[in-house]
Design an enzyme around this catalytic site. Sequence first.
Site, mmCIF file in Angstrom:
data_model
loop_
_atom_site.group_PDB
_atom_site.id
_atom_site.type_symbol
_atom_site.label_atom_id
_atom_site.label_comp_id
_atom_site.label_asym_id
_atom_site.label_seq_id
_atom_site.Cartn_x
_atom_site.Cartn_y
_atom_site.Cartn_z
ATOM 1 N N LYS A 1 0.793 -1.219 0.000
ATOM 2 C CA LYS A 1 0.000 0.000 0.000
ATOM 3 C C LYS A 1 0.829 1.275 0.000
ATOM 4 C CE LYS A 1 -4.080 -1.855 -0.046
ATOM 5 N NZ LYS A 1 -5.129 -1.475 -0.979
HETATM 6 C C1 LIG Z 1 -2.928 -7.235 3.697
HETATM 7 C C2 LIG Z 1 -3.515 -6.883 2.383
HETATM 8 N N1 LIG Z 1 -3.470 -7.764 1.405
HETATM 9 C C3 LIG Z 1 -4.033 -7.520 0.205
HETATM 10 C C4 LIG Z 1 -4.681 -6.365 -0.053
HETATM 11 C C5 LIG Z 1 -5.364 -6.193 -1.373
HETATM 12 O O1 LIG Z 1 -4.794 -5.250 -2.232
HETATM 13 P P1 LIG Z 1 -5.751 -4.351 -3.091
HETATM 14 O O2 LIG Z 1 -6.462 -3.431 -2.143
HETATM 15 O O3 LIG Z 1 -4.836 -3.615 -4.010
HETATM 16 O O4 LIG Z 1 -6.721 -5.227 -3.800
HETATM 17 C C6 LIG Z 1 -4.758 -5.407 0.948
HETATM 18 C C7 LIG Z 1 -5.504 -4.175 0.732
HETATM 19 O O5 LIG Z 1 -6.297 -3.697 1.484
HETATM 20 C C8 LIG Z 1 -4.160 -5.677 2.200
HETATM 21 O O6 LIG Z 1 -4.218 -4.779 3.218
#
Ligand SMILES: Cc1ncc(COP(=O)(O)O)c(C=O)c1O
Length: 328
Positions: A43
């Site tokens: 992120k």
């Molecule tokens: C720990 C974790 N894994 C995966 C994701 C998924 O990524 P995306 O939000 O880009 O789909 C997030 C996003 O909130 C996350 O915090």
Amino acid sequence: MRVLDDISQAVGSTPMVRLSRVVPPPHEVLAKVEFLNPTGSVKDRIAQYLVDKALAEGRIGAGGVVLEASSGNTAMGLAMMSILRGLRCRMVVRRQTSREKLDSLRALGVELVLVDGSLPPEHPESYNRKAQVLAAEDPSIFFPDQHHNRDNNEAHYRTTGPEIWRQAEGRIDLFVAGMGTGGTVSGVARYLKEQDPRIRVVAIDVEGSVFSDHFAGRPLPAPRPYLLEGLGDEEVIGCPEFECIDAMEQVSDGEAFRAARELAAREGLLAGGSSGAALWGVRQVLARETEPRRVVTLLPDSGNRYLSTIYCDRWMAERGFLAAAGGG
Ligand SMILES: Cc1ncc(COP(=O)(O)O)c(C=O)c1O
């Protein structure tokens, strides 16, 4: 190795590692280790892109407030960017978020707005609505809106996708990644398919979320609570580009958590539950393939954030997640 002006310049350019212990040949699985970003998750990429874009466009100025709803990782990235750019950071976080994440946010000076994660998404005090409500009350607030703002996807289209393509030297059969906001899997999918339209993209959802039913064109079920942080949602949101996704798989909490522990124990990669979900998804996909495949996946965050949950035997056993381990 140049000296950086600030730590945001260390976002991205993460390593890619072959997971040959958990998925032996003839298949080849390459994992992008996103927990090596400065605040420990994928992120940081969107935090950097969204904040610097908003500053460049004059949507926020010095001393302004950045407000977001985040399961913790986006909040960490936005906290870092806020400190570096002289902004204030306010975050809507589910009370159920792991203690490690909440403590880290407090340490970075984030003002937390804790909400009850069990409230239905249409409730004004819910995780899905609260940040929207607060942002609407004060137009000076910058609300990146990571669930609906496709600049989120754009960050991955511009950085994660090209890095993956270069590191894998243009040889990829499948890309498998979790879908939370959908930014990662959509942005990367769009970039990779532009390079090679034969690449298939599989998104991983979690049992209890509505994404898979929406993707399959089924009526949306009532959302059910789940423990896996970061994946899925209780409602259909704006960022997932379902047209870029070829298939979806739905993981259970226990399957994701046990696979995360396996990554730690066998690959030395202490990663979070959504990384376990990614490994589980890769295996589901490969079990159906008749030819050797080259798969790229992504490990979004670190296991350090889940020491009191996924990596705690008692927590796992109390929820029945360890008992099933012996049975596979
Ligand atoms: C720990 C974790 N894994 C995966 C994701 C998924 O990524 P995306 O939000 O880009 O789909 C997030 C996003 O909130 C996350 O915090």
